[in-house]
Design an enzyme around this catalytic site. Structure first.
Site, PDB file in Angstrom:
ATOM      1  N   ASP A 102       0.882  -1.382   0.172  1.00  0.00           N
ATOM      2  CA  ASP A 102       0.153  -0.024   0.020  1.00  0.00           C
ATOM      3  C   ASP A 102       0.993   1.365   0.189  1.00  0.00           C
ATOM      4  OD1 ASP A 102      -2.006   1.913   0.560  1.00  0.00           O
ATOM      5  OD2 ASP A 102      -3.004   0.211   1.703  1.00  0.00           O
ATOM      6  N   ASP A 203      -2.562   4.836  -2.286  1.00  0.00           N
ATOM      7  CA  ASP A 203      -3.611   5.693  -1.431  1.00  0.00           C
ATOM      8  C   ASP A 203      -4.286   6.949  -1.985  1.00  0.00           C
ATOM      9  OD1 ASP A 203      -5.027   5.560   1.168  1.00  0.00           O
ATOM     10  OD2 ASP A 203      -3.596   7.334   1.611  1.00  0.00           O
ATOM     11  N   GLU A 245      -6.551   4.274  -5.606  1.00  0.00           N
ATOM     12  CA  GLU A 245      -7.803   4.394  -4.781  1.00  0.00           C
ATOM     13  C   GLU A 245      -8.307   5.887  -5.146  1.00  0.00           C
ATOM     14  OE1 GLU A 245      -9.504   5.212  -0.323  1.00  0.00           O
ATOM     15  OE2 GLU A 245      -7.554   5.994  -1.018  1.00  0.00           O
ATOM     16  N   ASP A 318     -11.896   0.840   5.246  1.00  0.00           N
ATOM     17  CA  ASP A 318     -12.635   2.322   5.604  1.00  0.00           C
ATOM     18  C   ASP A 318     -14.272   2.285   5.626  1.00  0.00           C
ATOM     19  OD1 ASP A 318     -10.087   3.433   5.550  1.00  0.00           O
ATOM     20  OD2 ASP A 318     -10.313   4.040   3.314  1.00  0.00           O
TER      21      ASP A 318
HETATM   22  O1  TEU Z   1      -8.566   6.829   2.429  1.00  0.00           O
HETATM   23  C1  TEU Z   1      -9.105   8.046   1.679  1.00  0.00           C
HETATM   24  C2  TEU Z   1     -10.229   8.482   2.268  1.00  0.00           C
HETATM   25  O2  TEU Z   1     -10.613   9.385   1.600  1.00  0.00           O
HETATM   26  C3  TEU Z   1     -10.811   7.943   3.369  1.00  0.00           C
HETATM   27  O3  TEU Z   1     -10.014   8.406   4.615  1.00  0.00           O
HETATM   28  C4  TEU Z   1     -12.224   8.349   3.657  1.00  0.00           C
HETATM   29  O4  TEU Z   1     -12.076   9.942   3.824  1.00  0.00           O
HETATM   30  C5  TEU Z   1     -13.019   7.802   4.690  1.00  0.00           C
HETATM   31  O5  TEU Z   1     -12.713   6.501   4.848  1.00  0.00           O
HETATM   32  C6  TEU Z   1     -14.603   8.111   4.430  1.00  0.00           C
HETATM   33  O6  TEU Z   1     -14.815   9.098   5.427  1.00  0.00           O
HETATM   34  C7  TEU Z   1      -7.340   6.524   2.498  1.00  0.00           C
HETATM   35  C8  TEU Z   1      -7.129   5.188   3.331  1.00  0.00           C
HETATM   36  O7  TEU Z   1      -7.897   4.258   2.742  1.00  0.00           O
HETATM   37  C9  TEU Z   1      -7.554   5.519   4.787  1.00  0.00           C
HETATM   38  O8  TEU Z   1      -7.580   4.457   5.647  1.00  0.00           O
HETATM   39  C10 TEU Z   1      -6.853   6.574   5.192  1.00  0.00           C
HETATM   40  O9  TEU Z   1      -7.105   6.886   6.584  1.00  0.00           O
HETATM   41  C11 TEU Z   1      -6.610   7.824   4.260  1.00  0.00           C
HETATM   42  O10 TEU Z   1      -6.484   7.505   2.938  1.00  0.00           O
HETATM   43  C12 TEU Z   1      -5.531   8.843   4.418  1.00  0.00           C
HETATM   44  O11 TEU Z   1      -4.342   8.205   4.160  1.00  0.00           O
END
Ligand code: TEU
Ligand code: CA
Length: 540
Positions: A102, A203, A245, A318
């Site tokens: 990741d 990410d 993502e 998430d």
């Molecule tokens: O997630 C991106 C993201 O936009 C999410 O955090 C989203 O805002 C939230 O889950 C929904 O409200 C990625 C990762 O998957 C997440 O675990 C991280 O916290 C985030 O990026 C920051 O790196």
């Protein structure tokens, strides 16, 4: 077994996501680790998955569970050592399983050397690795908010400047406009490629082209230029799997990101379906109908067919657990988990299974003190500060919180579900006495074996990979049914996504066909039982 040297091997693959902190602890400190994952490779091999995406295991202060990286080329001691990582890559590969890292390239931890240097002075060579705006305390550069609450700007008094962060203040955004930053990241990615990983999950990658002055985060003006360069400088032409993502992706953009010429990524995670049941503010519920969900899935299936590639997922670290969200986590838990699995795995794209999904693990409506995620804890306090009664705030959090997915993996009905011999970093869901891998493995009718079968079917019949998509009965409020046609075969999926019996007539071409898979035994003519799912295949 997948041939990782074959072009586009990932189109035939099923990928399993591991949240390392909660998968398997090996040393009794209550935190999952790399040797723990190693000890479960045979389980994953039995399930039949081809690759493992590990959420971040790199050095990190763990403010956001590893999505705040302080050293991209070292393993966090909590997870093990570089040697453990090499062993895992080797041992997984020996079982035909690739490892996906990741990559968090949008931001670092505030403890990363680059950021600590950057804070030393405006003329430090690392200063321009981040995004700074001059200012005075109390006068923010603009009103942008951070994803985990509070402003997107944090003041550093010694510099008289604010830095920009889309997530927690401990996750400063990297300045991708600086070519030196991009080169550092490419070099690091090549390091991991040399270690033999099978690919990467990237990410929030659609946010690296941000333009904070114009309040643009996703899909910024230079995004495509950056992504093409990233590809050229790293995995371009190299048979790795890459999945970006991209919360901001629509179909036209996803076509670019997953262009068949391999110039960006293999595929992206898009979230159109996963956002249908809430408002822009994810804590505010919105009614979703099955026809809406089906229409959205159909648009993406048809929109990328032949000119892009879908990723298929219901769950990740998430999101809340799918069986609690759109299934039934009570009496019909097993049937609904199977139905959701069949509905997804019959589609075109690369399926992802999130740890515990193959057991039908459920949400975790814990009291506040048992929650661990900064997002849910901050959101709870914001709601209460705005005057919401505590019980209502907690209920709002429970529905969508990320902690639902992050509880320890339920392996056995023994102490701490077999996850750890110590005290787990996060409470184990008390339902582990019923829901656990050991009992699933012992029960031929378990959710586990439905997933195993679906993975095997995808490998046995090319229509799963190649077929196009036609939605049947779009207005039906209970049944999700579709046809896939290609490679000289036709596949029919018929899934009752409700807890009530639903009338359903097999299309004529399939009359008299034996099902390829049936989750509730011999089919009944003209009806699907509550949460019943069937697949049929015919040669053309
Ligand atoms: O997630 C991106 C993201 O936009 C999410 O955090 C989203 O805002 C939230 O889950 C929904 O409200 C990625 C990762 O998957 C997440 O675990 C991280 O916290 C985030 O990026 C920051 O790196
Ligand atoms: Ca451990």
């Amino acid at each position: 077994m997948i041939n990782f040297n074959k072009k586009d091997w990932w189109k035939e693959a099923v990928i399993y996501q591991i949240y390392p902190k909660s998968f398997q602890d090996s040393n009794g400190d209550g935190i999952g680790d790399l040797p723990g994952i190693l000890s479960r490779l045979d389980y994953l091999h039995k399930l039949g998955v081809d690759a493992l995406w590990l959420s971040p295991v790199l050095a990190s202060p763990q403010v956001d569970n590893g999505y705040d990286v302080s050293d991209y080329q070292d393993i966090d001691p909590m997870f093990g050592t570089m040697e453990d990582m090499r062993t895992l890559i080797r041992e997984a590969r020996a079982r035909g399983i690739g490892i996906l890292m990741d990559l968090v390239l949008n931001h670092t931890s505030d403890q990363h050397r680059w950021f600590r240097e950057a804070c030393k002075g405006r003329d430090n060579p690392c200063h321009d690795y981040y995004i700074w705006r001059d200012g005075v305390p109390g006068a923010l550069p603009n009103e942008m908010r951070a994803a985990f609450g509070g402003p997107a700007w944090t003041y550093v008094p010694a510099l008289g400047q604010y830095y920009f962060h889309q997530f927690a203040p401990q996750q400063p955004d990297l300045n991708w406009a600086n070519p030196a930053v991009r080169q550092e990241l490419y070099k690091m990615i090549r390091f991991w490629m040399d270690e033999g990983v099978a690919g990467f999950r990237l990410d929030v990658i659609d946010q690296v082209g941000k333009d904070p002055d114009r309040q643009i985060t996703a899909n910024g003006p230079r995004l495509m230029e950056f992504l093409h360069e990233l590809n050229r400088e790293t995995w371009g032409g190299k048979n790795l799997v890459t999945v970006g993502e991209a919360w901001g992706a629509d179909i036209p953009r996803a076509r670019q990101y997953s262009a068949p010429d391999g110039s960006v990524f293999s595929m992206v995670f898009q979230f159109e379906q996963m956002c249908l049941d809430h408002e822009a503010d994810k804590w505010v519920p919105k009614a979703m109908t099955l026809p809406e969900l089906k229409a959205s899935i159909a648009r993406w299936q048809q929109g990328l067919h032949g000119c892009g590639w879908n990723s298929l997922f219901w769950d990740n670290h998430d999101l809340p657990r799918i069986v609690s969200r759109w299934g039934d986590d009570g009496e019909l838990r097993v049937d609904s988990a199977k139905a959701l699995a069949v509905a997804l795995h019959g589609l075109q794209g690369t399926p992802y299974i999130y740890q515990g999904e193959e057991l039908g693990m459920t949400n975790a409506p814990y009291p506040l003190e048992e929650l661990r995620d900064l997002e849910s804890i901050n959101a709870y306090h914001e709601m209460v500060e705005k005057g919401m009664p505590e019980a209502d705030a907690l209920a709002a959090i429970h529905r969508m919180m990320r902690d639902n997915a992050r509880t320890p993996m339920q392996w056995t009905d023994g102490p701490h579900a077999g996850f750890t011999s110590g005290t787990p970093w996060m409470m184990v869901n008390p339902n582990y006495t019923q829901i656990n891998a050991a009992s699933a493995l012992a029960d031929p009718d378990s959710v586990f074996y439905t997933y195993q079968k679906l993975i095997a079917l995808r490998k046995a019949h090319p229509v799963f990979v190649e077929g196009d998509f036609t939605l049947l009965c779009p207005e039906d409020e209970q049944v999700f049914a579709y046809l896939r046609r290609g490679a000289g075969q036709e596949l029919l999926a018929a899934v009752n996504l409700s807890g009530r019996s639903a009338p359903f007539a097999l299309p004529e071409a399939f009359a008299g066909c034996e099902p390829l898979l049936a989750t509730q035994g011999a089919p009944q003519a003209g009806v699907l039982r509550p949460w019943e799912a069937q697949l049929y295949l015919r040669e053309l």
